[in-house]
Design a protein around this motif. Structure first.
Motif, PDB file in Angstrom:
ATOM      1  N   GLU A  65       0.988  -1.072  -0.029  1.00  0.00           N
ATOM      2  CA  GLU A  65      -0.092  -0.156   0.063  1.00  0.00           C
ATOM      3  C   GLU A  65       0.981   1.206  -0.022  1.00  0.00           C
ATOM      4  OE1 GLU A  65       1.155  -0.518   4.203  1.00  0.00           O
ATOM      5  OE2 GLU A  65       0.399  -1.728   2.678  1.00  0.00           O
ATOM      6  N   ALA A  66       2.274   1.066   0.147  1.00  0.00           N
ATOM      7  CA  ALA A  66       2.917   2.387   0.036  1.00  0.00           C
ATOM      8  C   ALA A  66       4.086   2.260  -0.828  1.00  0.00           C
ATOM      9  CB  ALA A  66       3.687   2.174   1.546  1.00  0.00           C
ATOM     10  N   PRO A  67       4.332   3.583  -1.416  1.00  0.00           N
ATOM     11  CA  PRO A  67       5.589   3.766  -2.516  1.00  0.00           C
ATOM     12  C   PRO A  67       6.931   3.636  -1.832  1.00  0.00           C
ATOM     13  CG  PRO A  67       4.533   5.709  -2.257  1.00  0.00           C
ATOM     14  CD  PRO A  67       3.558   4.778  -1.227  1.00  0.00           C
ATOM     15  N   SER A  68       7.763   3.058  -2.736  1.00  0.00           N
ATOM     16  CA  SER A  68       9.131   2.909  -2.525  1.00  0.00           C
ATOM     17  C   SER A  68       9.881   3.369  -3.599  1.00  0.00           C
ATOM     18  CB  SER A  68       9.335   1.284  -2.056  1.00  0.00           C
ATOM     19  OG  SER A  68       8.459   0.676  -1.223  1.00  0.00           O
ATOM     20  N   THR A  69      11.455   3.578  -3.256  1.00  0.00           N
ATOM     21  CA  THR A  69      12.113   4.025  -4.341  1.00  0.00           C
ATOM     22  C   THR A  69      13.803   3.480  -3.875  1.00  0.00           C
ATOM     23  OG1 THR A  69      11.064   6.407  -3.966  1.00  0.00           O
ATOM     24  CG2 THR A  69      13.330   6.208  -5.241  1.00  0.00           C
ATOM     25  N   LEU A  70      14.009   3.071  -5.107  1.00  0.00           N
ATOM     26  CA  LEU A  70      15.637   2.363  -5.101  1.00  0.00           C
ATOM     27  C   LEU A  70      16.443   3.281  -5.902  1.00  0.00           C
ATOM     28  CD1 LEU A  70      17.632   0.005  -4.681  1.00  0.00           C
ATOM     29  CD2 LEU A  70      16.711  -0.706  -7.140  1.00  0.00           C
ATOM     30  N   LEU A  71      17.488   4.003  -4.846  1.00  0.00           N
ATOM     31  CA  LEU A  71      18.268   5.080  -5.461  1.00  0.00           C
ATOM     32  C   LEU A  71      19.836   4.094  -5.722  1.00  0.00           C
ATOM     33  CD1 LEU A  71      19.067   7.968  -5.889  1.00  0.00           C
ATOM     34  CD2 LEU A  71      19.835   8.147  -3.668  1.00  0.00           C
ATOM     35  N   VAL A  72      20.097   3.959  -6.952  1.00  0.00           N
ATOM     36  CA  VAL A  72      21.479   3.606  -7.287  1.00  0.00           C
ATOM     37  C   VAL A  72      22.417   4.715  -7.786  1.00  0.00           C
ATOM     38  CG1 VAL A  72      22.401   1.623  -8.918  1.00  0.00           C
ATOM     39  CG2 VAL A  72      20.057   1.452  -8.116  1.00  0.00           C
ATOM     40  N   GLU A  73      23.633   4.452  -6.858  1.00  0.00           N
ATOM     41  CA  GLU A  73      24.669   5.102  -7.168  1.00  0.00           C
ATOM     42  C   GLU A  73      25.822   4.257  -7.616  1.00  0.00           C
ATOM     43  OE1 GLU A  73      25.124   8.240  -4.021  1.00  0.00           O
ATOM     44  OE2 GLU A  73      23.806   6.942  -2.993  1.00  0.00           O
ATOM     45  N   ALA A  74      26.866   4.659  -7.947  1.00  0.00           N
ATOM     46  CA  ALA A  74      28.202   3.812  -8.094  1.00  0.00           C
ATOM     47  C   ALA A  74      28.630   3.385  -6.794  1.00  0.00           C
ATOM     48  CB  ALA A  74      29.278   4.872  -8.983  1.00  0.00           C
ATOM     49  N   GLY A  75      28.524   2.085  -6.652  1.00  0.00           N
ATOM     50  CA  GLY A  75      28.883   1.327  -5.628  1.00  0.00           C
ATOM     51  C   GLY A  75      28.107   1.411  -4.050  1.00  0.00           C
ATOM     52  N   ARG A  76      26.941   1.966  -4.355  1.00  0.00           N
ATOM     53  CA  ARG A  76      25.588   1.916  -3.302  1.00  0.00           C
ATOM     54  C   ARG A  76      24.560   2.047  -3.944  1.00  0.00           C
ATOM     55  NH1 ARG A  76      25.324   6.497   1.428  1.00  0.00           N
ATOM     56  NH2 ARG A  76      24.808   7.885  -0.412  1.00  0.00           N
ATOM     57  N   ARG A  77      23.375   1.053  -3.012  1.00  0.00           N
ATOM     58  CA  ARG A  77      22.161   0.992  -3.600  1.00  0.00           C
ATOM     59  C   ARG A  77      21.418   1.127  -2.280  1.00  0.00           C
ATOM     60  NH1 ARG A  77      24.016  -4.702  -6.254  1.00  0.00           N
ATOM     61  NH2 ARG A  77      24.851  -3.895  -8.222  1.00  0.00           N
ATOM     62  N   THR A  78      20.312   2.164  -2.393  1.00  0.00           N
ATOM     63  CA  THR A  78      19.632   2.398  -0.935  1.00  0.00           C
ATOM     64  C   THR A  78      18.354   2.236  -1.194  1.00  0.00           C
ATOM     65  OG1 THR A  78      21.058   4.042  -0.316  1.00  0.00           O
ATOM     66  CG2 THR A  78      19.259   4.282   0.851  1.00  0.00           C
ATOM     67  N   LEU A  79      17.505   1.521  -0.525  1.00  0.00           N
ATOM     68  CA  LEU A  79      16.025   1.481  -0.626  1.00  0.00           C
ATOM     69  C   LEU A  79      15.609   2.345   0.270  1.00  0.00           C
ATOM     70  CD1 LEU A  79      13.415  -0.011  -1.539  1.00  0.00           C
ATOM     71  CD2 LEU A  79      13.911  -1.550   0.307  1.00  0.00           C
ATOM     72  N   ILE A  80      14.423   3.367  -0.277  1.00  0.00           N
ATOM     73  CA  ILE A  80      13.930   4.307   0.675  1.00  0.00           C
ATOM     74  C   ILE A  80      12.288   4.009   0.776  1.00  0.00           C
ATOM     75  CG2 ILE A  80      13.628   6.858   0.949  1.00  0.00           C
ATOM     76  CD1 ILE A  80      15.551   7.452  -1.339  1.00  0.00           C
ATOM     77  N   LEU A  81      11.851   3.779   1.786  1.00  0.00           N
ATOM     78  CA  LEU A  81      10.635   3.321   2.174  1.00  0.00           C
ATOM     79  C   LEU A  81       9.600   4.605   2.771  1.00  0.00           C
ATOM     80  CD1 LEU A  81      11.210   0.071   4.227  1.00  0.00           C
ATOM     81  CD2 LEU A  81      11.082   0.445   1.794  1.00  0.00           C
ATOM     82  N   SER A  82       8.353   4.491   2.276  1.00  0.00           N
ATOM     83  CA  SER A  82       7.567   5.797   2.781  1.00  0.00           C
ATOM     84  C   SER A  82       6.717   5.373   3.975  1.00  0.00           C
ATOM     85  CB  SER A  82       6.589   6.006   1.799  1.00  0.00           C
ATOM     86  OG  SER A  82       5.777   5.122   1.143  1.00  0.00           O
ATOM     87  N   ASN A  83       6.739   4.092   4.355  1.00  0.00           N
ATOM     88  CA  ASN A  83       6.117   3.275   5.329  1.00  0.00           C
ATOM     89  C   ASN A  83       7.167   2.847   6.527  1.00  0.00           C
ATOM     90  OD1 ASN A  83       4.871   1.890   7.207  1.00  0.00           O
ATOM     91  ND2 ASN A  83       3.319   0.854   5.586  1.00  0.00           N
TER      92      ASN A  83
END
Length: 406
Positions: A65-83
């Protein structure tokens, strides 16, 4: 997320996602992008979201029920949750280096902080999923990163999804198997003393307790079906002998869609309903006959239209309701690119496309020719079609014959 698959398939899908993440990292480097942001609505929206599939190309995560965002950089991957209540569950997601929380109205500020840039930064960042951004999220991105150059890379990722890899075909086959299971149990759910909406709930509950993460149905029970019926208030009818009965199933099994439609009658079928079934079956068979590698999908659409015109000759066009005859199927209910070959007749703004669009080897489709003629009744048949070098094959085992449900 915990997969309902076990053993080699689960491992193979995990390996496929890891390969795609590495490929995304290579795309970032090759395009000289500062980062790539994949934004996705949760799977609770079912067929209403296209962005959910974009995220699940890379990681085994669904915010429901909540949006999520995957931020991919060189050498790092971050999952950003809205919940924030999903933080603990997301810690185990493979391929992610960090999981953080940011409310939708603060996503821009969070991305800026993670990238370590200022508001004046003019870096180029790839993005996917922005058409489904909430307004407050879009406002946050513009407020926090007003000069960033966003590049839409969705069309490139769409090409990655055209041909299904072996593990994906197996996942889709298992989703088709669950559809078969539902059809086999449907007669037990269909009863003269139960309104149609209750039968729908029985079907959907069975799918969910069988492992589906999502299931939506349409069920039309009527002397003369006039269209798909989804909502409880339009499904108060109890079945009566001679009624048309059409059941459409849309479910997800670990992200991959299973989709099928069967038609029949309750206790007995009238000659008219058998005739309508004959028309739609010929439409289905004509389309399947041209579903080979390299075949023009526009030709499949035209073949179905020609049979319908002959079968309903004399019925005015304004008395016929139709929806899309087919679409690509995979992590998305309507996979991009291939779906465009089939216009959505229920949408006056969707005219499809007239130029050739070829079926590629490995592609997966839902083929569901349909029509509903005022005063006569309706017909629809749907099955999952896998296109291979040797031709095409149906994934479901349930017969396409007219069903007589008792």
């Amino acid at each position: 997320m915990t997969s309902t698959y076990r053993g080699s398939l689960s491992a193979d899908l995990a390996s496929l996602r890891a390969e795609r993440l590495d490929r995304l990292q290579a795309l970032l480097h090759g395009r000289s992008l500062r980062a790539v942001m994949v934004h996705a609505q949760g799977g609770a929206l079912g067929a209403a979201t296209r962005s959910n599939a974009c995220l699940r190309l890379f990681i085994d995560w669904d915010g429901f029920e909540a949006p999520s965002t995957l931020l991919v950089e060189a050498g790092r991957r971050t999952l950003i949750l809205s919940n924030p209540f999903q933080l603990r569950a997301a810690q185990a997601v493979a391929g992610v280096d960090a999981v953080v929380f940011a409310p939708p109205a603060m996503l821009g500020e969070t991305v800026r902080e993670l990238l370590g840039i200022s508001k004046e930064d003019t870096s180029r960042v790839g993005q996917v999923g922005w058409p489904e951004l909430q307004w407050q999220t879009m406002e946050s991105m513009h407020r926090a990163l007003p000069r960033l150059q966003w590049e839409d890379i969705a069309s490139e990722l769409d090409h990655w999804r055209s041909a299904k890899a072996g593990p994906e075909v197996e996942a889709l086959t298992r989703a088709a198997f669950l559809c078969d299971e539902i059809f086999s149990r449907f007669p037990a759910f269909l009863r003269a003393d139960r309104e149609a909406w209750r039968t729908q709930r029985d079907v959907e509950h069975f799918a969910l307790v069988s492992g589906a993460e999502y299931c939506k149905t349409w069920l039309t029970i009527s002397p003369a079906a006039q269209g798909p019926q989804y909502l409880p208030h339009e499904n108060r009818r109890q079945p009566v002998s001679g009624d048309q009965v059409l059941l459409g199933i849309m479910l997800k099994l670990d992200g991959y869609w299973g989709h099928a439609i069967r038609m029949g009658a309750y206790i007995e079928a009238s000659p008219l309903h058998r005739r309508l079934h004959g028309i739609v079956r010929r439409m289905f068979d004509a389309a399947v006959s041209v579903f080979d590698t390299g075949a023009d999908l526009i030709g499949a659409e035209q073949a179905m239209g020609n049979i319908l015109a002959r079968g309903l000759e004399g019925v005015p066009a304004e008395a016929i309701f139709r929806f899309r005859n087919g679409h690509g199927l995979g992590l998305s209910y309507e996979e991009p690119r291939s779906t465009a070959a089939f216009p959505q007749y229920a949408d006056p703004f969707d005219a499809g496309r007239s130029e050739p669009l070829k079926a590629g080897a490995g592609a997966m489709f839902e083929l569901h020719p349909n029509f509903f003629a005022e005063g006569l009744g309706g017909a629809a048949l749907g099955d999952m079609i896998h296109v291979t070098e040797a031709g095409s094959r149906r994934l479901l085992r349930t017969s396409l014959d007219l069903q007589v449900w008792r």
